[in-house]
Scaffold this motif. Sequence first.
Motif, PDB file in Angstrom:
ATOM      1  N   MET A   3     -18.435-116.665 -14.756  1.00  0.00           N
ATOM      2  CA  MET A   3     -19.572-115.858 -15.246  1.00  0.00           C
ATOM      3  C   MET A   3     -19.466-114.430 -14.725  1.00  0.00           C
ATOM      4  O   MET A   3     -19.146-114.221 -13.554  1.00  0.00           O
ATOM      5  N   ASN A   4     -19.721-113.474 -15.588  1.00  0.00           N
ATOM      6  CA  ASN A   4     -19.602-112.102 -15.098  1.00  0.00           C
ATOM      7  C   ASN A   4     -20.914-111.639 -14.469  1.00  0.00           C
ATOM      8  O   ASN A   4     -22.001-112.067 -14.847  1.00  0.00           O
ATOM      9  N   LYS A   5     -20.749-110.752 -13.528  1.00  0.00           N
ATOM     10  CA  LYS A   5     -21.933-110.302 -12.802  1.00  0.00           C
ATOM     11  C   LYS A   5     -22.615-109.174 -13.557  1.00  0.00           C
ATOM     12  O   LYS A   5     -21.989-108.179 -13.893  1.00  0.00           O
ATOM     13  N   LEU A   6     -23.908-109.362 -13.812  1.00  0.00           N
ATOM     14  CA  LEU A   6     -24.672-108.355 -14.550  1.00  0.00           C
ATOM     15  C   LEU A   6     -25.154-107.273 -13.594  1.00  0.00           C
ATOM     16  O   LEU A   6     -24.995-106.088 -13.845  1.00  0.00           O
ATOM     17  N   LEU A   7     -25.700-107.721 -12.505  1.00  0.00           N
ATOM     18  CA  LEU A   7     -26.220-106.774 -11.516  1.00  0.00           C
ATOM     19  C   LEU A   7     -25.690-107.160 -10.143  1.00  0.00           C
ATOM     20  O   LEU A   7     -25.739-108.322  -9.769  1.00  0.00           O
ATOM     21  N   GLU A   8     -25.157-106.185  -9.451  1.00  0.00           N
ATOM     22  CA  GLU A   8     -24.677-106.438  -8.093  1.00  0.00           C
ATOM     23  C   GLU A   8     -25.346-105.464  -7.141  1.00  0.00           C
ATOM     24  O   GLU A   8     -25.218-104.248  -7.294  1.00  0.00           O
ATOM     25  N   VAL A   9     -26.082-106.000  -6.203  1.00  0.00           N
ATOM     26  CA  VAL A   9     -26.711-105.150  -5.201  1.00  0.00           C
ATOM     27  C   VAL A   9     -25.911-105.306  -3.919  1.00  0.00           C
ATOM     28  O   VAL A   9     -25.712-106.419  -3.443  1.00  0.00           O
ATOM     29  N   GLU A  10     -25.411-104.198  -3.407  1.00  0.00           N
ATOM     30  CA  GLU A  10     -24.573-104.256  -2.206  1.00  0.00           C
ATOM     31  C   GLU A  10     -25.130-103.334  -1.138  1.00  0.00           C
ATOM     32  O   GLU A  10     -25.220-102.129  -1.335  1.00  0.00           O
ATOM     33  N   GLY A  11     -25.495-103.933  -0.040  1.00  0.00           N
ATOM     34  CA  GLY A  11     -25.940-103.143   1.117  1.00  0.00           C
ATOM     35  C   GLY A  11     -27.057-102.176   0.806  1.00  0.00           C
ATOM     36  O   GLY A  11     -27.122-101.087   1.370  1.00  0.00           O
ATOM     37  N   LEU A  12     -27.948-102.565  -0.085  1.00  0.00           N
ATOM     38  CA  LEU A  12     -29.034-101.663  -0.489  1.00  0.00           C
ATOM     39  C   LEU A  12     -30.000-101.416   0.678  1.00  0.00           C
ATOM     40  O   LEU A  12     -30.485-102.353   1.307  1.00  0.00           O
ATOM     41  N   LYS A  13     -30.212-100.142   0.934  1.00  0.00           N
ATOM     42  CA  LYS A  13     -31.149 -99.782   2.005  1.00  0.00           C
ATOM     43  C   LYS A  13     -32.195 -98.835   1.456  1.00  0.00           C
ATOM     44  O   LYS A  13     -31.871 -97.877   0.775  1.00  0.00           O
ATOM     45  N   THR A  14     -33.442 -99.109   1.765  1.00  0.00           N
ATOM     46  CA  THR A  14     -34.516 -98.203   1.364  1.00  0.00           C
ATOM     47  C   THR A  14     -35.369 -97.938   2.580  1.00  0.00           C
ATOM     48  O   THR A  14     -35.792 -98.865   3.266  1.00  0.00           O
ATOM     49  N   GLU A  15     -35.581 -96.665   2.849  1.00  0.00           N
ATOM     50  CA  GLU A  15     -36.396 -96.356   4.017  1.00  0.00           C
ATOM     51  C   GLU A  15     -37.628 -95.582   3.600  1.00  0.00           C
ATOM     52  O   GLU A  15     -37.655 -94.913   2.569  1.00  0.00           O
ATOM     53  N   PHE A  16     -38.653 -95.709   4.424  1.00  0.00           N
ATOM     54  CA  PHE A  16     -39.901 -95.000   4.164  1.00  0.00           C
ATOM     55  C   PHE A  16     -40.098 -93.943   5.235  1.00  0.00           C
ATOM     56  O   PHE A  16     -39.984 -94.231   6.422  1.00  0.00           O
ATOM     57  N   LYS A  17     -40.396 -92.754   4.764  1.00  0.00           N
ATOM     58  CA  LYS A  17     -40.626 -91.660   5.703  1.00  0.00           C
ATOM     59  C   LYS A  17     -41.987 -91.857   6.347  1.00  0.00           C
ATOM     60  O   LYS A  17     -42.982 -92.093   5.662  1.00  0.00           O
ATOM     61  N   ARG A  18     -42.011 -91.778   7.635  1.00  0.00           N
ATOM     62  CA  ARG A  18     -43.287 -91.883   8.348  1.00  0.00           C
ATOM     63  C   ARG A  18     -43.309 -90.867   9.462  1.00  0.00           C
ATOM     64  O   ARG A  18     -42.265 -90.420   9.920  1.00  0.00           O
ATOM     65  N   ALA A  19     -44.515 -90.550   9.908  1.00  0.00           N
ATOM     66  CA  ALA A  19     -44.653 -89.518  10.932  1.00  0.00           C
ATOM     67  C   ALA A  19     -43.825 -89.853  12.172  1.00  0.00           C
ATOM     68  O   ALA A  19     -43.127 -89.015  12.712  1.00  0.00           O
ATOM     69  N   GLY A  20     -43.885 -91.108  12.622  1.00  0.00           N
ATOM     70  CA  GLY A  20     -43.182 -91.484  13.839  1.00  0.00           C
ATOM     71  C   GLY A  20     -41.763 -91.962  13.584  1.00  0.00           C
ATOM     72  O   GLY A  20     -41.312 -92.900  14.210  1.00  0.00           O
ATOM     73  N   GLY A  21     -41.068 -91.387  12.644  1.00  0.00           N
ATOM     74  CA  GLY A  21     -39.708 -91.805  12.328  1.00  0.00           C
ATOM     75  C   GLY A  21     -39.690 -92.715  11.124  1.00  0.00           C
ATOM     76  O   GLY A  21     -40.687 -93.330  10.768  1.00  0.00           O
ATOM     77  N   ASN A  22     -38.533 -92.790  10.472  1.00  0.00           N
ATOM     78  CA  ASN A  22     -38.444 -93.581   9.251  1.00  0.00           C
ATOM     79  C   ASN A  22     -38.393 -95.075   9.549  1.00  0.00           C
ATOM     80  O   ASN A  22     -37.884 -95.483  10.590  1.00  0.00           O
ATOM     81  N   VAL A  23     -38.932 -95.862   8.637  1.00  0.00           N
ATOM     82  CA  VAL A  23     -38.803 -97.304   8.782  1.00  0.00           C
ATOM     83  C   VAL A  23     -38.005 -97.855   7.603  1.00  0.00           C
ATOM     84  O   VAL A  23     -38.115 -97.362   6.480  1.00  0.00           O
ATOM     85  N   ILE A  54     -26.766-110.902  -9.785  1.00  0.00           N
ATOM     86  CA  ILE A  54     -27.335-111.705 -10.861  1.00  0.00           C
ATOM     87  C   ILE A  54     -26.275-111.826 -11.948  1.00  0.00           C
ATOM     88  O   ILE A  54     -25.730-110.814 -12.393  1.00  0.00           O
ATOM     89  N   ASN A  55     -25.978-113.047 -12.361  1.00  0.00           N
ATOM     90  CA  ASN A  55     -25.059-113.237 -13.477  1.00  0.00           C
ATOM     91  C   ASN A  55     -25.819-113.044 -14.773  1.00  0.00           C
ATOM     92  O   ASN A  55     -27.041-113.212 -14.817  1.00  0.00           O
ATOM     93  N   SER A  56     -25.089-112.715 -15.819  1.00  0.00           N
ATOM     94  CA  SER A  56     -25.799-112.527 -17.084  1.00  0.00           C
ATOM     95  C   SER A  56     -26.331-113.871 -17.568  1.00  0.00           C
ATOM     96  O   SER A  56     -25.685-114.907 -17.430  1.00  0.00           O
ATOM     97  N   GLY A  57     -27.545-113.838 -18.095  1.00  0.00           N
ATOM     98  CA  GLY A  57     -28.181-115.049 -18.588  1.00  0.00           C
ATOM     99  C   GLY A  57     -28.751-115.934 -17.516  1.00  0.00           C
ATOM    100  O   GLY A  57     -29.135-117.071 -17.773  1.00  0.00           O
ATOM    101  N   GLU A  58     -28.845-115.401 -16.304  1.00  0.00           N
ATOM    102  CA  GLU A  58     -29.291-116.229 -15.190  1.00  0.00           C
ATOM    103  C   GLU A  58     -30.625-115.709 -14.642  1.00  0.00           C
ATOM    104  O   GLU A  58     -30.905-114.516 -14.693  1.00  0.00           O
TER     105      GLU A  58
END
Lengths: 332, 304
Positions: A1-21, A31-35
């Motif tokens: 099955m081919n991969k439709l979506l591949e998330v690799e090492g995704l990082k999301t940070e939120f800016k905050r006054a006391g440093g980012n979290v 996610i494979n297609s059709g799955e």
Amino acid sequence: MNKLLEVEGLKTEFKRAGGNVMAVAGLDFHINSGEVLGLVGESGCGKSVTSLSIMRLLKGTPGQNAGGHVKFEGKDLLRLSENEMRKVRGKELAMIFQEPMTSLNPVLRIGKQIEEPIRLHLGFNKAKAREHAVHMLQLVGIPRASEVMNDYPHQLSGGMRQRVMIAMAMSCHPKLLIADEPTTALDVTIQAQILDLMKRLKEERSMGMLLITHDLGVVAEMCDRVVVMYAGRVVEEAPVKELFANPQHPYTQGLIRSVPKLRQKVKRLESIPGNVPDLSHMPQGCKFAPRCAHVMPECMTTEPELLAVGGEGRKSRCWLTQQSEQKGGSAV
Amino acid sequence: MSQQSTAAANSSQGSGQQPAAPAKRKSATAEFLRKFSKQKVSLVAGIFIILLVLVAIFGPYITPYDPSAPDYDALLAGPSAKHWAGTDEYGRDILSRLIEGTRLSLAVSLSAVLIAAFFGTILGLLSGYYGKWLDRLIMRGSDVMFSFPDILLAIGIVAILGPGLTNVVIAVAVFGIPSFARMIRSVTLSAKETLFVEAARSMGAKDRRIIWRHIFPETLPSVIVNVTMKIGGAILAASSLSFLGMGAKPTEPDWGAMLSMGRDYLSIAPHVVYFPGLIIFLTVLAFNLVGDGLQDALDPKMKN
């Protein structure tokens, strides 16, 4: 099955006054297609932030991408320009939200709102877009579709509005549908209807789906594979049947135990003691260690990797399961 | 509210003549009218404004005398059966001039406020939606404008552009822009956080479209209320400028100019300032009261 979506090492940070979290700290899944992939976890573990990061809808929030790749059919969505990304949204990737009550504009007629993405992405003229919109409304099981086109959102019930949202999301034949708790705000009978509808549409169109939920019942009903998230990380990944039959990670075990079972009398429901750790005061080692019943000394110092354990397509982020894997014994 | 009950409310209002059948479209308007007419003071003020508008439109046909024709037999004559509001220093009929001046005052203030609303709304939408440096630029710019007393700023602008009614319109419009911009910005800030804006973005809608289709309608009630509120102030400002000799020429029957001309005769013929002053006072009051009424009627959080 081919991969439709591949998330690799995704990082999301939120800016905050006391440093980012870090709300999402290095996420890997595909996610494979059709799955249908279920993304499960407690409130605040980063499920919704993940979906927004994939769609790149963090603009205007304090959140920002801090690394990783989101490959959709091979192209990295995080590297697209805003214009290119806009052409992907709604067309290739569509999204439905938790609150059908507020995700439709109260001052625009239903028809206008459905026609909007159709005209934008498929380049239909007014008459054709309208025809297509009516067709989509019929497809999601709305009776009197052409009349509903002229209604305002407040004239529809919650279930109907969620159907409209689904019709809207599906109108440009996306390859991947991200559903962020699509049934949480609906009552149980409507929930079942909406889930059936999504399942049917998914099969008819062989579309991939990322289903974000905290409802394990919905997971069992809908998903092919499941990714369990905790504190912005994947802690376990498994095909759905195996996850329920033999959960590896203590957190998953806790989650499954805290669901009441039919035909079984219990005085109190089990729960996982403690709370999700504060994002700005993360424990040093395994993020689940302070709440874990099987905590070991190394859990407090070093965070385990997400490694393959026990069986095809299974991964777990836990010292215990990885140790028992090495010994060849069954986990926990 | 369901269709039937809206229709019922419609007919129980006594407007039974009109068929209440297509209530679907009308329900919002009907609801608004019902709420607005519950506020008696605003309703009276609204009727007064409608009368003013009618006077402005039909002014030239209903003036008892030619507003600029002098009557040298009756200079500075007090109110009488012949001249209801008396005459001015050239014997011109004050009532006729007030009627003629209605058009001028309303046109000046309305156009000034609409220009201010137009630019202020655009700036507010951009500022609130895009944020960052654009927001800072626009908001600091309006802070600078706010730091001047309104009338001083207007005097400055007219002093640069030269006197005349067109320049009064520009001056009054310019100092109206910041308050619109600031208010629309705050509405935009909350509107852009709504889920339907996020949903529209998840469908790939362009910024321009989101602003126009989804955010602008949210700001409309505030725009409408602010326009009504500002018209009173604009009439006052335009009159003040005319009073200071920076607006209408003395020949033009502007309310402010009439006030200004009359002040020399205050001690011998107070009616010369009394009537223009009264009409300015009533008009400004009426617009402010209607603004208050609209605010309550358009606020979805206010029930009944």
